[in-house]
Design a protein around this motif. Structure first.
Motif, PDB file in Angstrom:
ATOM      1  N   GLY A   4      77.147  24.253  10.249  1.00 10.70           N
ATOM      2  CA  GLY A   4      77.229  23.036  11.051  1.00 10.70           C
ATOM      3  C   GLY A   4      78.186  22.025  10.437  1.00 10.70           C
ATOM      4  O   GLY A   4      79.006  21.421  11.127  1.00 10.70           O
ATOM      5  N   LEU A  23      79.826  25.922  14.987  1.00 11.74           N
ATOM      6  CA  LEU A  23      78.652  25.227  15.509  1.00 11.74           C
ATOM      7  C   LEU A  23      77.767  26.143  16.354  1.00 11.74           C
ATOM      8  O   LEU A  23      76.538  26.057  16.294  1.00 11.74           O
ATOM      9  CB  LEU A  23      79.072  23.997  16.304  1.00 11.74           C
ATOM     10  N   LYS A  24      78.383  27.028  17.114  1.00 15.82           N
ATOM     11  CA  LYS A  24      77.581  27.972  17.908  1.00 15.82           C
ATOM     12  C   LYS A  24      76.820  28.935  17.002  1.00 15.82           C
ATOM     13  O   LYS A  24      75.661  29.264  17.271  1.00 15.82           O
ATOM     14  CB  LYS A  24      78.460  28.738  18.894  1.00 15.82           C
ATOM     15  N   ALA A  26      75.883  28.274  13.882  1.00 18.34           N
ATOM     16  CA  ALA A  26      74.846  27.462  13.253  1.00 18.34           C
ATOM     17  C   ALA A  26      73.688  27.238  14.215  1.00 18.34           C
ATOM     18  O   ALA A  26      72.514  27.307  13.816  1.00 18.34           O
ATOM     19  CB  ALA A  26      75.428  26.121  12.801  1.00 18.34           C
ATOM     20  N   LEU A  27      73.988  27.000  15.471  1.00 17.31           N
ATOM     21  CA  LEU A  27      72.955  26.809  16.493  1.00 17.31           C
ATOM     22  C   LEU A  27      72.089  28.060  16.605  1.00 17.31           C
ATOM     23  O   LEU A  27      70.856  27.972  16.610  1.00 17.31           O
ATOM     24  CB  LEU A  27      73.597  26.470  17.839  1.00 17.31           C
ATOM     25  N   ASN A  30      69.888  28.382  13.434  1.00 13.72           N
ATOM     26  CA  ASN A  30      68.850  27.343  13.399  1.00 13.72           C
ATOM     27  C   ASN A  30      67.754  27.610  14.415  1.00 13.72           C
ATOM     28  O   ASN A  30      66.566  27.438  14.119  1.00 13.72           O
ATOM     29  CB  ASN A  30      69.457  25.959  13.612  1.00 13.72           C
ATOM     30  N   ASN A  40      67.676  20.101  13.382  1.00 18.59           N
ATOM     31  CA  ASN A  40      68.936  20.785  13.045  1.00 18.59           C
ATOM     32  C   ASN A  40      69.558  21.412  14.290  1.00 18.59           C
ATOM     33  O   ASN A  40      70.789  21.479  14.414  1.00 18.59           O
ATOM     34  CB  ASN A  40      68.710  21.858  11.993  1.00 18.59           C
ATOM     35  N   ARG A  43      71.213  18.622  16.062  1.00 18.78           N
ATOM     36  CA  ARG A  43      72.472  18.279  15.409  1.00 18.78           C
ATOM     37  C   ARG A  43      73.591  19.227  15.841  1.00 18.78           C
ATOM     38  O   ARG A  43      74.727  18.816  16.060  1.00 18.78           O
ATOM     39  CB  ARG A  43      72.273  18.310  13.892  1.00 18.78           C
ATOM     40  N   CYS A  44      73.271  20.499  15.997  1.00 15.98           N
ATOM     41  CA  CYS A  44      74.264  21.472  16.478  1.00 15.98           C
ATOM     42  C   CYS A  44      74.660  21.163  17.920  1.00 15.98           C
ATOM     43  O   CYS A  44      75.844  21.229  18.264  1.00 15.98           O
ATOM     44  CB  CYS A  44      73.725  22.892  16.374  1.00 15.98           C
ATOM     45  N   TYR A  45      73.674  20.856  18.746  1.00 14.19           N
ATOM     46  CA  TYR A  45      73.977  20.485  20.132  1.00 14.19           C
ATOM     47  C   TYR A  45      74.887  19.258  20.173  1.00 14.19           C
ATOM     48  O   TYR A  45      75.844  19.204  20.942  1.00 14.19           O
ATOM     49  CB  TYR A  45      72.699  20.193  20.920  1.00 14.19           C
TER      50      TYR A  45
END
Length: 95
Positions: A4, A23-24, A26-27, A30, A40, A43-45
């Motif tokens: 992220g 980010l995708k 990490a999403l 998470n 978390n 936060r990714c969104y």
């Protein structure tokens, strides 16, 4: 480096393709390990929202910002300072 954070670093350097990819990922991680409603994940969104908005795809940016807002409100309360960034991101989507 956390994925992220790496995504946000790519965003700051305007490498939106790499930012979105980090980010995708990490999403996905998470959500798998922390659950759908963890901050978390929010936060990714949020990060994906700002990246999509920067790419000129405000409709997707707004969708991700709203997902982040929903989680933050439920987990942190309506008046938590972290919501300010998300409200700002939502506003930018409407420019």
């Amino acid at each position: 480096m956390k994925l992220g954070m790496q995504g946000i670093a790519y965003y700051k350097f305007r490498d939106y393709t790499k930012a979105k990819k980090s980010l995708k990922k990490a999403l996905e991680i998470n959500k798998l390990y922390l659950g759908e409603k963890h901050t978390n994940v929010a936060r990714c969104y949020y990060g994906l929202g700002i990246v999509y908005t920067a790419l000129g795809r405000s409709n997707f940016g707004l969708e991700y910002q709203q997902k982040a807002l929903e989680i933050y409100k439920k987990q942190l309360g309506e008046d938590h300072p972290d919501l300010a960034d998300v409200y700002n991101g939502i506003g930018i989507c409407y420019r």
